[in-house]
Every structure is written in structure tokens, then in C-alpha cells.
Scaffold this active site. Sequence first.
Site, PDB file in Angstrom:
ATOM      1  N   SER A 325       1.058  -1.045   0.013  1.00  0.00           N
ATOM      2  CA  SER A 325       0.076  -0.041   0.117  1.00  0.00           C
ATOM      3  C   SER A 325       0.831   1.016   0.032  1.00  0.00           C
ATOM      4  CB  SER A 325      -1.058  -0.053   1.236  1.00  0.00           C
ATOM      5  OG  SER A 325      -1.747   0.995   0.922  1.00  0.00           O
ATOM      6  N   HIS A 327       2.568   3.161   2.203  1.00  0.00           N
ATOM      7  CA  HIS A 327       4.046   3.129   2.631  1.00  0.00           C
ATOM      8  C   HIS A 327       5.069   2.315   1.933  1.00  0.00           C
ATOM      9  CE1 HIS A 327       7.121   2.435   5.784  1.00  0.00           C
ATOM     10  NE2 HIS A 327       6.758   3.836   6.238  1.00  0.00           N
ATOM     11  N   CYS A 328       4.412   1.300   1.042  1.00  0.00           N
ATOM     12  CA  CYS A 328       5.325   0.448   0.526  1.00  0.00           C
ATOM     13  C   CYS A 328       5.757   1.214  -0.913  1.00  0.00           C
ATOM     14  CB  CYS A 328       4.635  -0.870   0.139  1.00  0.00           C
ATOM     15  SG  CYS A 328       4.180  -1.757   1.490  1.00  0.00           S
ATOM     16  N   ILE A 329       5.013   1.855  -1.442  1.00  0.00           N
ATOM     17  CA  ILE A 329       5.241   2.623  -2.740  1.00  0.00           C
ATOM     18  C   ILE A 329       6.102   4.037  -2.539  1.00  0.00           C
ATOM     19  CG2 ILE A 329       3.286   1.419  -3.729  1.00  0.00           C
ATOM     20  CD1 ILE A 329       2.006   4.054  -3.893  1.00  0.00           C
TER      21      ILE A 329
END
Length: 335
Positions: A325, A327-329
Site C-alpha cells: 500500500s 508506505h510500500c510505494i
Amino acid sequence: MTAPLPAEWAPHRAVWVGWPSHAEYWFEPFEQARDEVEGLVRALAGPGREQVRLMVGAPELAEGVRARFADLANVEVVPGVFGDVWLRDTGPLFWAGSKTAAAFRFNGWGEKYVMPGDETVAEQIGVHSGATLSWNDFVMEGGSLDHDGEGTVLTTRQCLLNPNRNPSWNQDEAVATAALAAAVGAKKVLWLGDGLLNDHTDGHVDNLARFVAPGVVACPIAWGRNDPNAEVYDAVARDLSVMTDAAGRKIHVLRIPSPGLVLDEDERPIPASHMNFLIANGAVIVPTYGDDRAADMACQALKEAFPDREIIPLPSNAILTGGGSFHCISQQEPE
């Protein structure tokens, strides 16, 4: 001694975001994922917030993406090469001032998802940002760590000690702790156990538990009767409640409602998490997954943790089909 990495709530000079660039990795949710990332970018680029560096994974797409964001002066489209959008894991981790950054070997999350270009993302970001990279000869993804800015690091044994990353560590916490001390200035590592069910990152901590202030860690509490991670959440809260940080403070645990049971198209639980929020200048962007009540309660809890920031819930269902989501990108450059 290596200085600790700044906490995510420290002021940023910019934030990187990955733009979904390869339809073959996304299939039907591709355009919806782009719409959700656009929503994130526009929230980040709001008045007084972030300079957004939007990395496009195929140079020929850059002109079209620039046109899409032509109304936003503080969105810079950066042509690059990557397999997928997960810049938290493939990019470098910046120290204060963003003149230097730590970089690591990347092996496709334990060689499960090896995509051309991902292993070069850290170098590309370093060159564009003007940061000197300090390379570390071990495998690690940024989403496997969370830090408080004072040298306390959160991680999971399931991921960081997984033999598909660094088999020479041989499940040895002391060896891994020493590596983190040298690489990111860790003074103390708080070891949690397993991450979320069916998390193909092998339990990244940014889906499980996050610092929201020195000595304060947010983690989920189960939502609904069929939450597949209820036992994991309770184990995390119990473990954290008896831990102390690098300054000797007892960890205060803030429980935040999870999204509950979220299923993929094959009716399998997927690792939806409100913990994958992104702390920005003046805002916290919270991923949501269709349950408005769960999302509202999560946002209320985060407002208590961040009373001086706007809490912005945004849908992330399509991004989640790719495995993560907001934070990951993303990846911040601290001031």
C-alpha cells in the site's frame, strides 16, 4: 558510530512515490491502481506538504504522466527503470539532510519476485537526489524496518532472519543486530515474530507495527469475527508491552483497528493493513479497504497519535492486489 535514521515524522524535503508502469504485473486492477496512486500524490502535494518525486518505471511513459499532473507544480516526474512500484523496499534509506543514504542488496523478496530494474532503483534515486550511497553487503528491504529516530528499530524475525535473504546469519539475532547497527545506526532492535497471513514479503513490519512517537508503537487489533490475523496482532501487542526502547522507555502500545478480513478474487485472505500509513509533512495518509467503520476508527486512533497532522483516508484496494500500500510505494528524503 553510524547516526540513527530519522523518524518518518521528521520534516521531509521530498518524498518518492512509484507510479504503476507495467500492466503485465497488475492485470485488471492496473488503471484503478493508477487512480489510487494519483489520489496519494495529490494528497501529498497539498498546500504546505511535500515535494513529490514521482518515479515512472519506463521512460517512454514520462510525458503522459507529466500531463496527468500538469496542474501540480510540486510534482516532479522522474523517468527511471524498475520492475514494480515498491520503492520503500528497493530504494535507499536517507539520513538527515538527505546528502547520504544507506543502500542494500535486493533479491526480489527472497527471490520470489525478481523483476528487471528493481536492483538498480537505489542507485537511480541516489543519483537523482544527489545523495551519496553507503552500500551494505546484505539483503534487506526498507519495509522490513521501522525506526524512532533515536536508534530503536522494529523488525520481524520472519523477514529479517529468513534464510531466503541472508542465510549466513543463520537465524542469529546478534549478527543481524550488529549489521543494523553498522548500516542504519540501530542502538537497539525490537524483534517481533511473524507478520500478516499471506504477506509475500515474509512479514514486513510496516504492515504490522509502526512507531508513532518515541516510545509509542501502533499495532492492530482484530476487527470482526473472522480476522485471520487476530492471534498475530495480540502476540505483537504482548511482546511490545514488555519491551523498552534504546532510551530505556517502556514501550506504550497503541491498538488500532485492522481492516478485518479482506479477500482476493480467489477468496483468499490478503494482507490489508491500516499500518501501511504514510507520515507526510502535515498529514498522515491512511490506506482503506472498503470497510468505512473500521477505517474511521483507525483514523480516529491515529489522530490521537498525530494531533497536529491531517489524517487522510484513501482507498488502496487495487494497490493491495500488487502486494502493498502507500508506505510500500514511497520513500522520504528528510531535511
